[in-house]
Design a protein around this motif. Structure first.
Motif, PDB file in Angstrom:
ATOM      1  N   TYR A 158       0.843  -1.184   0.000  1.00 52.88           N
ATOM      2  CA  TYR A 158       0.000   0.000   0.000  1.00 52.88           C
ATOM      3  C   TYR A 158       0.876   1.231   0.000  1.00 52.88           C
ATOM      4  O   TYR A 158       1.779   1.375   0.819  1.00 52.88           O
ATOM      5  N   GLU A 168      -5.740   5.704   5.775  1.00 50.34           N
ATOM      6  CA  GLU A 168      -5.744   4.544   6.646  1.00 50.34           C
ATOM      7  C   GLU A 168      -5.014   3.429   5.940  1.00 50.34           C
ATOM      8  O   GLU A 168      -5.337   3.078   4.806  1.00 50.34           O
ATOM      9  N   PRO A 170      -4.101  -0.315   5.169  1.00 48.82           N
ATOM     10  CA  PRO A 170      -4.876  -1.548   5.288  1.00 48.82           C
ATOM     11  C   PRO A 170      -4.310  -2.438   6.388  1.00 48.82           C
ATOM     12  O   PRO A 170      -3.155  -2.324   6.758  1.00 48.82           O
ATOM     13  N   GLU A 171      -5.122  -3.281   6.906  1.00 51.17           N
ATOM     14  CA  GLU A 171      -4.710  -4.220   7.939  1.00 51.17           C
ATOM     15  C   GLU A 171      -3.672  -5.174   7.346  1.00 51.17           C
ATOM     16  O   GLU A 171      -3.903  -5.762   6.289  1.00 51.17           O
ATOM     17  N   PRO A 172      -2.511  -5.320   7.958  1.00 50.79           N
ATOM     18  CA  PRO A 172      -1.513  -6.223   7.398  1.00 50.79           C
ATOM     19  C   PRO A 172      -1.977  -7.672   7.469  1.00 50.79           C
ATOM     20  O   PRO A 172      -2.711  -8.061   8.377  1.00 50.79           O
ATOM     21  N   LEU A 173      -1.544  -8.431   6.474  1.00 53.10           N
ATOM     22  CA  LEU A 173      -1.907  -9.844   6.423  1.00 53.10           C
ATOM     23  C   LEU A 173      -1.145 -10.606   7.500  1.00 53.10           C
ATOM     24  O   LEU A 173       0.005 -10.276   7.813  1.00 53.10           O
ATOM     25  N   PRO A 174      -1.767 -11.634   8.056  1.00 56.04           N
ATOM     26  CA  PRO A 174      -1.033 -12.486   8.989  1.00 56.04           C
ATOM     27  C   PRO A 174       0.138 -13.164   8.258  1.00 56.04           C
ATOM     28  O   PRO A 174       0.118 -13.333   7.049  1.00 56.04           O
ATOM     29  N   ARG A 178       0.879 -14.251   4.178  1.00 60.32           N
ATOM     30  CA  ARG A 178       1.953 -13.641   3.395  1.00 60.32           C
ATOM     31  C   ARG A 178       2.890 -14.706   2.826  1.00 60.32           C
ATOM     32  O   ARG A 178       3.285 -14.654   1.664  1.00 60.32           O
TER      33      ARG A 178
END
Length: 192
Positions: A158, A168, A170-174, A178
């Motif tokens: 992003y 904002e 984005p929520e990071p991927l677990p 990834r």
């Protein structure tokens, strides 16, 4: 009555001390190295007169670009298993036989290239100039920006527009997701 002048006190005869030519820094440093060998190995104990006799041969090493620590290591490493009978003879032999080749000054120190004339950067944004180191046509900041954009496009990172004020992320991927994405992309790359 005339007084006789007071006789001067008797002077001691002056002793002429022959002073040889000044010793250069390499000879002095070599003598220090030779005298320090007694600390590295007791069999290599030299007296001052013996060290001075070998100092010129050791100074040749220093003139050829060998550092004092390297000279010390060359002299104390791999001593004979039966011991050293004569420290002076052993060190003289080693100084002569292991003398490194002279360093070619032209080969070791390349001449610095002349600074190049400024060129206009072909990167995006306002027009500006920079001095290239090689055949670059884009200045380092513009090249870094282009590399970041390529990275962001490849890995879907992003990147907010610079004109946006608040954003904002984005929520990071677990991490498992990834890793799965990287492995899937790697497998797709192998299939091509």
């Amino acid at each position: 009555m005339e007084s006789e002048p007071a006789s001067e006190p008797a002077r001691e005869p002056e002793v002429e001390v022959e002073v040889g030519p000044e010793r250069d820094a390499e000879v002095v440093e070599a003598e220090r190295v030779l005298l320090s060998l007694r600390h590295a190995h007791p069999q290599l104990h030299l007296g001052v007169r013996e060290a001075r006799g070998l100092a010129e041969a050791a100074a040749d090493w220093l003139r050829r670009g060998v550092k004092a620590a390297e000279l010390r290591l060359a002299l104390v490493s791999e001593l004979p298993s039966g011991g050293v009978r004569s420290a002076v003879g052993f060190l003289r032999y080693r100084l002569v036989q292991k003398l490194p080749e002279p360093v070619c000054v032209a080969a070791s120190a390349p001449a610095a290239p002349a600074p190049r004339a400024p060129v206009a950067c072909e990167g995006p944004g306002w027009e500006h100039v920079f001095r290239p180191r090689g055949e670059e046509t884009v200045c380092p900041p513009c090249a870094q920006e282009a590399a970041w954009r390529a990275h962001a496009a490849k890995w879907a990172v992003y990147e907010p527009d610079r004109d946006e004020g608040d954003f904002e992320a984005p929520e990071p991927l677990p991490w498992r997701e990834r890793v799965a994405a990287v492995l899937a992309e790697d497998a797709a790359g192998r299939a091509d």
